[in-house]
Design an enzyme around this catalytic site. Structure first.
Site, PDB file in Angstrom:
ATOM      1  N   ARG A   1     -19.111 -64.473 -85.879  1.00 54.32           N
ATOM      2  CA  ARG A   1     -18.736 -63.119 -85.396  1.00 54.32           C
ATOM      3  C   ARG A   1     -17.233 -62.921 -85.293  1.00 54.32           C
ATOM      4  O   ARG A   1     -16.738 -62.078 -84.556  1.00 54.32           O
ATOM      5  CB  ARG A   1     -19.397 -62.802 -84.050  1.00 54.32           C
ATOM      6  CG  ARG A   1     -20.905 -62.842 -84.131  1.00 54.32           C
ATOM      7  CD  ARG A   1     -21.558 -62.046 -83.020  1.00 54.32           C
ATOM      8  NE  ARG A   1     -22.992 -62.043 -83.207  1.00 54.32           N
ATOM      9  CZ  ARG A   1     -23.799 -63.003 -82.778  1.00 54.32           C
ATOM     10  NH1 ARG A   1     -23.323 -64.017 -82.104  1.00 54.32           N
ATOM     11  NH2 ARG A   1     -25.086 -62.927 -83.014  1.00 54.32           N
TER      12      ARG A   1
ATOM     13  N   LYS B   1      -7.068 -55.525 -94.829  1.00 53.03           N
ATOM     14  CA  LYS B   1      -8.254 -55.142 -95.623  1.00 53.03           C
ATOM     15  C   LYS B   1      -8.823 -56.421 -96.219  1.00 53.03           C
ATOM     16  O   LYS B   1      -8.135 -57.127 -96.957  1.00 53.03           O
ATOM     17  CB  LYS B   1      -7.868 -54.199 -96.761  1.00 53.03           C
ATOM     18  CG  LYS B   1      -7.795 -52.744 -96.352  1.00 53.03           C
ATOM     19  CD  LYS B   1      -7.646 -51.876 -97.590  1.00 53.03           C
ATOM     20  CE  LYS B   1      -7.470 -50.422 -97.235  1.00 53.03           C
ATOM     21  NZ  LYS B   1      -7.204 -49.592 -98.426  1.00 53.03           N
TER      22      LYS B   1
ATOM     23  N   ASN C   1      -2.738 -46.108-102.379  1.00 54.87           N
ATOM     24  CA  ASN C   1      -3.664 -46.105-103.516  1.00 54.87           C
ATOM     25  C   ASN C   1      -3.107 -45.345-104.714  1.00 54.87           C
ATOM     26  O   ASN C   1      -3.859 -45.019-105.642  1.00 54.87           O
ATOM     27  CB  ASN C   1      -5.003 -45.504-103.099  1.00 54.87           C
ATOM     28  CG  ASN C   1      -5.704 -46.352-102.053  1.00 54.87           C
ATOM     29  OD1 ASN C   1      -5.626 -47.583-102.105  1.00 54.87           O
ATOM     30  ND2 ASN C   1      -6.343 -45.725-101.093  1.00 54.87           N
TER      31      ASN C   1
HETATM   32  P1  NAD Z   1      -5.955 -63.676-107.926  1.00 56.35           P
HETATM   33  O1  NAD Z   1      -6.086 -64.017-106.509  1.00 56.35           O
HETATM   34  O2  NAD Z   1      -7.148 -63.781-108.779  1.00 56.35           O
HETATM   35  O3  NAD Z   1      -4.805 -64.579-108.551  1.00 56.35           O
HETATM   36  C1  NAD Z   1      -4.496 -64.448-109.911  1.00 56.35           C
HETATM   37  C2  NAD Z   1      -4.555 -65.786-110.656  1.00 56.35           C
HETATM   38  O4  NAD Z   1      -3.411 -66.552-110.330  1.00 56.35           O
HETATM   39  C3  NAD Z   1      -5.753 -66.669-110.300  1.00 56.35           C
HETATM   40  O5  NAD Z   1      -6.185 -67.306-111.468  1.00 56.35           O
HETATM   41  C4  NAD Z   1      -5.175 -67.676-109.334  1.00 56.35           C
HETATM   42  O6  NAD Z   1      -5.883 -68.891-109.338  1.00 56.35           O
HETATM   43  C5  NAD Z   1      -3.787 -67.855-109.874  1.00 56.35           C
HETATM   44  N1  NAD Z   1      -2.752 -68.221-108.913  1.00 56.35           N
HETATM   45  C6  NAD Z   1      -2.561 -67.699-107.680  1.00 56.35           C
HETATM   46  N2  NAD Z   1      -1.411 -68.152-107.164  1.00 56.35           N
HETATM   47  C7  NAD Z   1      -0.876 -68.985-108.071  1.00 56.35           C
HETATM   48  C8  NAD Z   1       0.324 -69.752-108.120  1.00 56.35           C
HETATM   49  N3  NAD Z   1       1.241 -69.681-107.152  1.00 56.35           N
HETATM   50  N4  NAD Z   1       0.551 -70.525-109.197  1.00 56.35           N
HETATM   51  C9  NAD Z   1      -0.345 -70.541-110.240  1.00 56.35           C
HETATM   52  N5  NAD Z   1      -1.468 -69.818-110.264  1.00 56.35           N
HETATM   53  C10 NAD Z   1      -1.724 -69.052-109.186  1.00 56.35           C
HETATM   54  O7  NAD Z   1      -5.392 -62.192-108.147  1.00 56.35           O
HETATM   55  P2  NAD Z   1      -4.327 -61.279-107.394  1.00 56.35           P
HETATM   56  O8  NAD Z   1      -3.737 -60.436-108.438  1.00 56.35           O
HETATM   57  O9  NAD Z   1      -3.447 -62.055-106.494  1.00 56.35           O
HETATM   58  O10 NAD Z   1      -5.252 -60.394-106.449  1.00 56.35           O
HETATM   59  C11 NAD Z   1      -6.149 -59.443-106.977  1.00 56.35           C
HETATM   60  C12 NAD Z   1      -7.148 -59.100-105.910  1.00 56.35           C
HETATM   61  O11 NAD Z   1      -6.469 -58.552-104.785  1.00 56.35           O
HETATM   62  C13 NAD Z   1      -8.161 -58.063-106.353  1.00 56.35           C
HETATM   63  O12 NAD Z   1      -9.435 -58.508-105.979  1.00 56.35           O
HETATM   64  C14 NAD Z   1      -7.787 -56.823-105.542  1.00 56.35           C
HETATM   65  O13 NAD Z   1      -8.891 -56.017-105.245  1.00 56.35           O
HETATM   66  C15 NAD Z   1      -7.213 -57.436-104.308  1.00 56.35           C
HETATM   67  N6  NAD Z   1      -6.304 -56.571-103.558  1.00 56.35           N
HETATM   68  C16 NAD Z   1      -6.513 -56.453-102.229  1.00 56.35           C
HETATM   69  C17 NAD Z   1      -5.666 -55.671-101.467  1.00 56.35           C
HETATM   70  C18 NAD Z   1      -5.849 -55.584 -99.973  1.00 56.35           C
HETATM   71  O14 NAD Z   1      -5.187 -54.774 -99.326  1.00 56.35           O
HETATM   72  N7  NAD Z   1      -6.698 -56.406 -99.389  1.00 56.35           N
HETATM   73  C19 NAD Z   1      -4.597 -55.003-102.066  1.00 56.35           C
HETATM   74  C20 NAD Z   1      -4.408 -55.151-103.448  1.00 56.35           C
HETATM   75  C21 NAD Z   1      -5.274 -55.949-104.174  1.00 56.35           C
HETATM   76  N1  GLY Z   2      -3.860 -51.915-101.005  1.00 54.38           N
HETATM   77  C1  GLY Z   2      -4.100 -50.755-100.252  1.00 54.38           C
HETATM   78  C2  GLY Z   2      -4.144 -50.963 -98.767  1.00 54.38           C
HETATM   79  O1  GLY Z   2      -3.922 -52.020 -98.259  1.00 54.38           O
HETATM   80  O2  GLY Z   2      -4.413 -50.032 -98.076  1.00 54.38           O
END
Ligand code: NAD
Ligand code: GLY
Length: 372
Positions: free
Chosen positions: A124, A146, A248
Protein backbone atom coordinates in the site's frame (compact mmCIF):
# COMPACT_ATOMS: atom_id res chain seq x y z
CA UNK A 1 33.48 17.03 -9.44
CA UNK A 2 31.63 20.14 -10.69
CA UNK A 3 29.30 22.23 -8.60
CA UNK A 4 26.05 20.57 -7.50
CA UNK A 5 22.81 22.48 -8.17
CA UNK A 6 19.78 21.80 -6.00
CA UNK A 7 16.20 22.40 -7.10
CA UNK A 8 13.31 22.05 -4.69
CA UNK A 9 9.97 20.62 -5.75
CA UNK A 10 7.59 22.41 -3.39
CA UNK A 11 4.72 20.11 -2.47
CA UNK A 12 4.17 20.76 1.23
CA UNK A 13 5.04 17.72 3.31
CA UNK A 14 5.84 15.82 0.11
CA UNK A 15 8.46 18.33 -1.07
CA UNK A 16 11.81 16.98 -2.24
CA UNK A 17 15.15 18.02 -3.66
CA UNK A 18 16.67 17.34 -7.05
CA UNK A 19 20.48 17.40 -6.92
CA UNK A 20 22.21 17.88 -10.29
CA UNK A 21 25.91 17.53 -11.04
CA UNK A 22 28.67 15.46 -12.62
CA UNK A 23 30.03 12.40 -10.81
CA UNK A 24 27.42 12.41 -8.04
CA UNK A 25 26.82 8.65 -8.08
CA UNK A 26 29.79 7.98 -5.78
CA UNK A 27 28.04 10.12 -3.13
CA UNK A 28 24.67 8.35 -3.47
CA UNK A 29 24.99 6.20 -0.34
CA UNK A 30 25.81 9.20 1.83
CA UNK A 31 22.93 11.18 0.33
CA UNK A 32 20.42 8.34 0.79
CA UNK A 33 21.37 7.47 4.37
CA UNK A 34 18.90 9.99 5.91
CA UNK A 35 16.03 8.40 3.92
CA UNK A 36 16.67 4.83 5.08
CA UNK A 37 15.14 3.43 8.25
CA UNK A 38 17.20 0.27 8.53
CA UNK A 39 20.02 1.17 6.15
CA UNK A 40 18.58 -1.02 3.41
CA UNK A 41 17.68 -0.12 -0.18
CA UNK A 42 16.01 -2.20 -2.94
CA UNK A 43 17.24 -1.24 -6.38
CA UNK A 44 15.11 -1.63 -9.53
CA UNK A 45 16.98 -1.31 -12.80
CA UNK A 46 17.24 -2.79 -16.30
CA UNK A 47 19.89 -4.99 -17.88
CA UNK A 48 21.61 -2.20 -19.82
CA UNK A 49 21.83 0.18 -16.91
CA UNK A 50 22.92 -2.63 -14.58
CA UNK A 51 25.81 -3.45 -16.92
CA UNK A 52 27.11 0.13 -16.86
CA UNK A 53 26.21 1.53 -13.47
CA UNK A 54 24.87 -0.99 -10.93
CA UNK A 55 28.31 -1.84 -9.49
CA UNK A 56 29.02 1.85 -8.77
CA UNK A 57 25.65 2.25 -7.06
CA UNK A 58 26.24 -0.84 -4.93
CA UNK A 59 29.73 0.33 -4.03
CA UNK A 60 28.47 3.72 -2.93
CA UNK A 61 25.67 2.18 -0.83
CA UNK A 62 28.01 -0.34 0.79
CA UNK A 63 30.52 2.40 1.60
CA UNK A 64 27.73 4.23 3.45
CA UNK A 65 26.81 1.09 5.40
CA UNK A 66 23.58 0.52 3.40
CA UNK A 67 22.71 -3.05 2.44
CA UNK A 68 20.96 -3.61 -0.89
CA UNK A 69 19.08 -6.04 -3.12
CA UNK A 70 18.39 -5.67 -6.84
CA UNK A 71 15.57 -6.48 -9.24
CA UNK A 72 16.73 -6.35 -12.86
CA UNK A 73 14.14 -6.27 -15.67
CA UNK A 74 14.53 -6.41 -19.44
CA UNK A 75 15.39 -3.08 -21.06
CA UNK A 76 12.66 -1.38 -23.07
CA UNK A 77 9.06 -0.21 -23.05
CA UNK A 78 7.74 -3.79 -22.92
CA UNK A 79 8.74 -3.97 -19.25
CA UNK A 80 6.28 -1.17 -18.47
CA UNK A 81 3.50 -3.77 -18.48
CA UNK A 82 1.34 -5.82 -16.13
CA UNK A 83 3.94 -8.61 -16.42
CA UNK A 84 6.79 -6.18 -15.70
CA UNK A 85 4.91 -4.85 -12.68
CA UNK A 86 4.45 -8.38 -11.33
CA UNK A 87 8.16 -9.10 -11.81
CA UNK A 88 9.14 -5.97 -9.90
CA UNK A 89 6.57 -6.32 -7.08
CA UNK A 90 7.32 -9.99 -6.53
CA UNK A 91 11.06 -9.35 -6.84
CA UNK A 92 10.83 -6.65 -4.17
CA UNK A 93 8.75 -8.87 -1.89
CA UNK A 94 11.15 -11.79 -2.40
CA UNK A 95 13.97 -9.40 -1.45
CA UNK A 96 12.15 -8.78 1.84
CA UNK A 97 11.13 -5.16 1.23
CA UNK A 98 9.23 -3.84 4.24
CA UNK A 99 6.69 -1.01 4.49
CA UNK A 100 9.33 1.48 5.68
CA UNK A 101 12.05 0.53 3.20
CA UNK A 102 13.27 2.59 0.29
CA UNK A 103 13.07 1.59 -3.39
CA UNK A 104 15.64 3.07 -5.73
CA UNK A 105 14.69 3.48 -9.39
CA UNK A 106 17.95 3.37 -11.35
CA UNK A 107 17.33 3.85 -15.06
CA UNK A 108 15.43 5.73 -17.73
CA UNK A 109 11.77 6.65 -17.87
CA UNK A 110 10.69 3.03 -18.17
CA UNK A 111 12.34 2.10 -14.88
CA UNK A 112 11.25 5.30 -13.13
CA UNK A 113 7.62 4.82 -14.15
CA UNK A 114 7.62 1.08 -13.41
CA UNK A 115 9.55 1.11 -10.11
CA UNK A 116 7.64 4.22 -8.99
CA UNK A 117 4.30 2.53 -9.64
CA UNK A 118 5.47 -0.68 -7.93
CA UNK A 119 6.49 1.49 -4.94
CA UNK A 120 3.08 3.19 -4.98
CA UNK A 121 1.17 -0.08 -4.67
CA UNK A 122 3.58 -2.41 -2.85
CA UNK A 123 2.41 -2.92 0.74
CA UNK A 124 0.00 0.00 0.00
CA UNK A 125 2.88 2.36 -0.67
CA UNK A 126 6.59 2.43 0.06
CA UNK A 127 8.92 5.40 -0.42
CA UNK A 128 11.18 5.63 -3.45
CA UNK A 129 13.99 7.71 -4.91
CA UNK A 130 14.90 8.34 -8.52
CA UNK A 131 18.37 8.09 -10.03
CA UNK A 132 17.57 8.83 -13.71
CA UNK A 133 20.11 7.61 -16.26
CA UNK A 134 18.71 8.93 -19.56
CA UNK A 135 18.44 12.55 -20.64
CA UNK A 136 14.68 12.13 -20.97
CA UNK A 137 14.38 10.84 -17.42
CA UNK A 138 16.70 13.53 -16.03
CA UNK A 139 14.69 16.40 -17.49
CA UNK A 140 11.20 14.97 -17.31
CA UNK A 141 10.07 11.59 -16.03
CA UNK A 142 12.02 11.44 -12.74
CA UNK A 143 10.39 14.66 -11.53
CA UNK A 144 6.72 15.12 -10.71
CA UNK A 145 5.52 11.75 -9.45
CA UNK A 146 3.73 10.38 -12.51
CA UNK A 147 4.22 6.62 -12.35
CA UNK A 148 2.56 3.81 -14.24
CA UNK A 149 2.51 1.10 -16.84
CA UNK A 150 0.96 0.62 -20.27
CA UNK A 151 -2.21 -1.37 -20.98
CA UNK A 152 -3.08 -3.11 -24.25
CA UNK A 153 -5.58 -0.21 -24.51
CA UNK A 154 -2.86 2.43 -24.50
CA UNK A 155 0.16 3.99 -22.93
CA UNK A 156 0.38 5.01 -19.26
CA UNK A 157 -3.28 4.14 -18.71
CA UNK A 158 -2.67 2.37 -15.39
CA UNK A 159 -0.78 4.39 -12.82
CA UNK A 160 -0.61 6.60 -9.77
CA UNK A 161 0.79 9.91 -8.62
CA UNK A 162 3.54 8.93 -6.21
CA UNK A 163 6.23 11.51 -5.56
CA UNK A 164 9.81 10.40 -4.99
CA UNK A 165 11.60 11.35 -1.76
CA UNK A 166 14.63 12.58 -3.64
CA UNK A 167 16.07 12.75 -7.17
CA UNK A 168 19.79 12.46 -7.84
CA UNK A 169 20.85 13.50 -11.34
CA UNK A 170 24.39 12.47 -12.20
CA UNK A 171 25.02 13.97 -15.64
CA UNK A 172 28.09 11.75 -16.13
CA UNK A 173 25.76 8.74 -16.47
CA UNK A 174 24.69 10.12 -19.86
CA UNK A 175 28.13 9.35 -21.27
CA UNK A 176 27.18 5.67 -21.71
CA UNK A 177 23.78 6.51 -23.22
CA UNK A 178 23.54 5.76 -26.98
CA UNK A 179 23.39 8.85 -29.22
CA UNK A 180 19.91 8.05 -30.49
CA UNK A 181 18.59 7.98 -26.89
CA UNK A 182 20.37 11.25 -26.10
CA UNK A 183 18.75 12.93 -29.09
CA UNK A 184 15.34 11.55 -28.14
CA UNK A 185 15.76 12.96 -24.62
CA UNK A 186 16.81 16.27 -26.12
CA UNK A 187 13.33 16.64 -27.64
CA UNK A 188 11.95 16.95 -24.09
CA UNK A 189 14.59 19.61 -23.29
CA UNK A 190 13.56 21.63 -26.36
CA UNK A 191 9.94 21.19 -25.24
CA UNK A 192 10.55 23.40 -22.18
CA UNK A 193 11.81 26.27 -24.31
CA UNK A 194 9.00 25.84 -26.81
CA UNK A 195 6.25 25.72 -24.21
CA UNK A 196 7.31 28.49 -21.89
CA UNK A 197 10.76 30.04 -22.28
CA UNK A 198 11.71 31.61 -25.61
CA UNK A 199 15.08 32.72 -24.22
CA UNK A 200 15.92 29.11 -23.35
CA UNK A 201 14.96 27.97 -26.85
CA UNK A 202 17.20 30.68 -28.34
CA UNK A 203 20.04 29.40 -26.13
CA UNK A 204 19.36 25.81 -27.23
CA UNK A 205 19.55 26.82 -30.88
CA UNK A 206 23.19 27.73 -30.15
CA UNK A 207 24.12 24.97 -27.70
CA UNK A 208 22.12 21.82 -28.56
CA UNK A 209 25.23 20.00 -29.85
CA UNK A 210 27.03 20.59 -26.55
CA UNK A 211 24.01 19.43 -24.54
CA UNK A 212 23.81 16.17 -26.50
CA UNK A 213 27.59 15.72 -26.20
CA UNK A 214 27.15 15.99 -22.37
CA UNK A 215 29.53 18.95 -22.29
CA UNK A 216 29.94 20.20 -18.71
CA UNK A 217 28.36 23.60 -18.31
CA UNK A 218 25.99 23.23 -21.25
CA UNK A 219 24.30 20.00 -20.17
CA UNK A 220 24.12 21.30 -16.58
CA UNK A 221 22.35 24.46 -17.74
CA UNK A 222 19.92 22.55 -19.97
CA UNK A 223 19.00 19.94 -17.34
CA UNK A 224 18.72 22.44 -14.47
CA UNK A 225 16.58 24.85 -16.52
CA UNK A 226 14.29 22.00 -17.56
CA UNK A 227 13.98 20.66 -14.01
CA UNK A 228 13.33 24.15 -12.66
CA UNK A 229 10.45 24.64 -15.08
CA UNK A 230 9.04 21.20 -14.39
CA UNK A 231 9.34 21.68 -10.60
CA UNK A 232 7.47 25.00 -10.81
CA UNK A 233 4.66 23.55 -12.92
CA UNK A 234 4.31 20.44 -10.73
CA UNK A 235 4.23 22.55 -7.57
CA UNK A 236 1.40 24.58 -9.09
CA UNK A 237 -0.62 21.65 -10.42
CA UNK A 238 0.51 18.26 -9.12
CA UNK A 239 -2.30 16.15 -10.54
CA UNK A 240 -2.72 17.89 -13.90
CA UNK A 241 -6.00 19.65 -13.47
CA UNK A 242 -4.64 22.69 -15.30
CA UNK A 243 -1.24 24.11 -16.16
CA UNK A 244 0.65 20.78 -15.95
CA UNK A 245 -1.00 19.77 -19.23
CA UNK A 246 1.36 22.23 -20.95
CA UNK A 247 4.10 19.62 -20.45
CA UNK A 248 2.23 17.58 -23.04
CA UNK A 249 3.23 19.87 -25.90
CA UNK A 250 3.62 17.60 -28.92
CA UNK A 251 2.31 14.60 -27.00
CA UNK A 252 -1.24 14.25 -28.37
CA UNK A 253 0.16 13.88 -31.88
CA UNK A 254 3.25 12.04 -30.59
CA UNK A 255 1.36 9.44 -28.56
CA UNK A 256 -0.81 8.63 -31.59
CA UNK A 257 2.33 8.07 -33.67
CA UNK A 258 3.85 5.87 -30.95
CA UNK A 259 0.65 3.87 -30.69
CA UNK A 260 0.51 3.44 -34.47
CA UNK A 261 4.05 2.03 -34.50
CA UNK A 262 3.15 -0.32 -31.64
CA UNK A 263 5.68 1.30 -29.23
CA UNK A 264 8.42 -0.44 -31.17
CA UNK A 265 12.01 0.65 -31.68
CA UNK A 266 10.79 2.26 -34.93
CA UNK A 267 9.98 5.42 -33.02
CA UNK A 268 11.27 6.38 -29.57
CA UNK A 269 9.08 8.47 -27.28
CA UNK A 270 11.26 11.57 -27.68
CA UNK A 271 11.30 11.14 -31.47
CA UNK A 272 7.51 11.00 -31.48
CA UNK A 273 7.45 14.16 -29.34
CA UNK A 274 9.81 15.90 -31.81
CA UNK A 275 7.45 15.16 -34.72
CA UNK A 276 4.47 16.01 -32.52
CA UNK A 277 5.88 19.40 -31.51
CA UNK A 278 6.41 20.39 -35.13
CA UNK A 279 2.84 19.26 -35.82
CA UNK A 280 1.59 21.32 -32.87
CA UNK A 281 3.25 24.44 -34.30
CA UNK A 282 1.95 23.75 -37.82
CA UNK A 283 -1.54 22.95 -36.55
CA UNK A 284 -1.54 26.18 -34.52
CA UNK A 285 -0.51 28.11 -37.64
CA UNK A 286 -3.28 26.43 -39.65
CA UNK A 287 -5.78 27.55 -37.02
CA UNK A 288 -4.42 31.10 -37.37
CA UNK A 289 -2.94 31.12 -33.87
CA UNK A 290 0.75 31.64 -34.65
CA UNK A 291 3.13 32.78 -37.35
CA UNK A 292 3.40 30.04 -40.03
CA UNK A 293 7.22 30.39 -40.15
CA UNK A 294 7.56 29.00 -36.61
CA UNK A 295 6.84 25.39 -37.61
CA UNK A 296 9.80 25.57 -40.00
CA UNK A 297 12.04 27.17 -37.35
CA UNK A 298 11.24 24.40 -34.85
CA UNK A 299 11.66 21.69 -37.49
CA UNK A 300 14.99 23.17 -38.62
CA UNK A 301 16.36 23.08 -35.08
CA UNK A 302 15.19 19.54 -34.27
CA UNK A 303 16.42 18.28 -37.64
CA UNK A 304 19.84 19.87 -37.00
CA UNK A 305 20.27 17.70 -33.91
CA UNK A 306 19.29 14.59 -35.88
CA UNK A 307 15.67 14.19 -34.77
CA UNK A 308 12.83 13.23 -37.09
CA UNK A 309 10.45 16.14 -37.68
CA UNK A 310 7.85 14.60 -39.97
CA UNK A 311 6.14 11.21 -40.28
CA UNK A 312 7.95 10.63 -43.58
CA UNK A 313 11.29 10.65 -41.69
CA UNK A 314 10.31 7.27 -40.23
CA UNK A 315 10.14 4.40 -42.65
CA UNK A 316 6.75 3.09 -41.67
CA UNK A 317 3.47 2.52 -43.40
CA UNK A 318 1.47 5.12 -41.47
CA UNK A 319 -2.26 4.61 -41.00
CA UNK A 320 -4.58 7.26 -42.43
CA UNK A 321 -5.68 10.43 -40.64
CA UNK A 322 -8.88 8.84 -39.29
CA UNK A 323 -6.93 6.00 -37.72
CA UNK A 324 -4.44 8.43 -36.13
CA UNK A 325 -7.38 10.37 -34.72
CA UNK A 326 -8.69 7.14 -33.21
CA UNK A 327 -5.32 6.63 -31.46
CA UNK A 328 -5.51 10.19 -30.13
CA UNK A 329 -8.87 9.41 -28.54
CA UNK A 330 -7.22 6.69 -26.44
CA UNK A 331 -4.91 9.31 -24.99
CA UNK A 332 -5.43 10.32 -21.35
CA UNK A 333 -5.87 13.88 -22.59
CA UNK A 334 -9.19 13.05 -24.24
CA UNK A 335 -12.03 14.10 -21.95
CA UNK A 336 -15.77 13.63 -22.54
CA UNK A 337 -14.90 12.51 -26.07
CA UNK A 338 -13.23 15.86 -26.82
CA UNK A 339 -9.54 16.10 -27.60
CA UNK A 340 -7.28 18.46 -25.70
CA UNK A 341 -4.30 19.85 -27.56
CA UNK A 342 -1.44 22.02 -26.41
CA UNK A 343 -1.27 24.75 -29.02
CA UNK A 344 1.00 27.77 -29.35
CA UNK A 345 0.82 31.50 -30.00
CA UNK A 346 4.59 31.69 -30.41
CA UNK A 347 7.85 30.18 -29.19
CA UNK A 348 7.48 29.85 -25.40
CA UNK A 349 3.76 30.64 -25.54
CA UNK A 350 1.89 27.36 -25.27
CA UNK A 351 -1.69 27.14 -24.06
CA UNK A 352 -4.29 24.45 -23.43
CA UNK A 353 -6.97 24.12 -26.13
CA UNK A 354 -9.99 22.03 -25.20
CA UNK A 355 -12.73 21.15 -27.66
CA UNK A 356 -10.54 21.02 -30.74
CA UNK A 357 -12.81 19.81 -33.52
CA UNK A 358 -12.18 16.42 -35.11
CA UNK A 359 -12.62 17.92 -38.56
CA UNK A 360 -9.83 20.45 -37.97
CA UNK A 361 -7.51 17.66 -36.83
CA UNK A 362 -8.39 15.47 -39.82
CA UNK A 363 -7.90 18.34 -42.28
CA UNK A 364 -4.55 19.17 -40.71
CA UNK A 365 -3.30 15.56 -40.75
CA UNK A 366 -4.30 15.10 -44.39
CA UNK A 367 -2.47 18.31 -45.27
CA UNK A 368 0.53 17.23 -43.19
CA UNK A 369 0.68 13.83 -44.93
CA UNK A 370 0.86 15.66 -48.24
CA UNK A 371 3.61 18.07 -47.08
CA UNK A 372 6.86 17.62 -48.96
P1 NAD B 1 14.16 3.86 -21.35
O1 NAD B 1 13.99 3.88 -19.90
O2 NAD B 1 13.64 2.70 -22.09
O3 NAD B 1 15.71 4.00 -21.67
C1 NAD B 1 16.14 4.00 -23.00
C2 NAD B 1 17.22 2.94 -23.26
O4 NAD B 1 18.45 3.39 -22.72
C3 NAD B 1 16.97 1.58 -22.61
O5 NAD B 1 17.40 0.59 -23.49
C4 NAD B 1 17.84 1.61 -21.37
O6 NAD B 1 18.23 0.32 -20.96
C5 NAD B 1 19.02 2.41 -21.85
N1 NAD B 1 19.74 3.17 -20.85
C6 NAD B 1 19.22 3.93 -19.86
N2 NAD B 1 20.18 4.63 -19.25
C7 NAD B 1 21.34 4.29 -19.84
C8 NAD B 1 22.70 4.69 -19.66
N3 NAD B 1 23.03 5.65 -18.79
N4 NAD B 1 23.64 4.13 -20.43
C9 NAD B 1 23.30 3.20 -21.39
N5 NAD B 1 22.05 2.81 -21.62
C10 NAD B 1 21.08 3.36 -20.85
O7 NAD B 1 13.54 5.15 -22.06
P2 NAD B 1 13.43 6.69 -21.67
O8 NAD B 1 13.47 7.41 -22.95
O9 NAD B 1 14.36 7.08 -20.59
O10 NAD B 1 11.96 6.78 -21.06
C11 NAD B 1 10.82 6.58 -21.85
C12 NAD B 1 9.66 6.30 -20.93
O11 NAD B 1 9.46 7.42 -20.07
C13 NAD B 1 8.35 6.09 -21.67
O12 NAD B 1 7.73 4.96 -21.15
C14 NAD B 1 7.54 7.34 -21.33
O13 NAD B 1 6.16 7.09 -21.29
C15 NAD B 1 8.06 7.67 -19.97
N6 NAD B 1 7.88 9.07 -19.57
C16 NAD B 1 7.35 9.30 -18.35
C17 NAD B 1 7.19 10.60 -17.91
C18 NAD B 1 6.66 10.87 -16.52
O14 NAD B 1 6.37 12.02 -16.19
N7 NAD B 1 6.54 9.86 -15.68
C19 NAD B 1 7.57 11.67 -18.71
C20 NAD B 1 8.12 11.39 -19.97
C21 NAD B 1 8.28 10.08 -20.38
N1 GLY C 1 5.63 14.40 -18.75
C1 GLY C 1 4.47 15.12 -18.42
C2 GLY C 1 4.24 15.31 -16.95
O1 GLY C 1 5.02 14.93 -16.12
O2 GLY C 1 3.24 15.85 -16.60
Amino acid sequence: MSETQTIRVGLGDRSYNIDIGHGLLSTLGKRLAPFTNRRHVAIVTDGNVAKHHLASVEESLTAAGITHASVIVDPGESSKSYAGLATVCDGLLAAGVERNDLVLALGGGVIGDLAGFAAAVLRRGVRFVQVPTTLLAQVDSSVGGKTGINSPHGKNLVGAFHQPQYVLIDLSLLETLPQRERRAGYAEVAKYGLLGDAGFFNWLEEHAGDVIAVKPGSVDHAVATSCQMKAKIVAEDETETGVRALLNLGHTFGHALEAATGYSGKLLHGEAVAIGMVQAFRFSAKLGLCDPSLGSRVAKHLKAVGLPTHMRDISFNWPNAGELLRFMRQDKKASGGKLTFILVKGIGEAFIAKDVSDQHVLDFLNEDFART
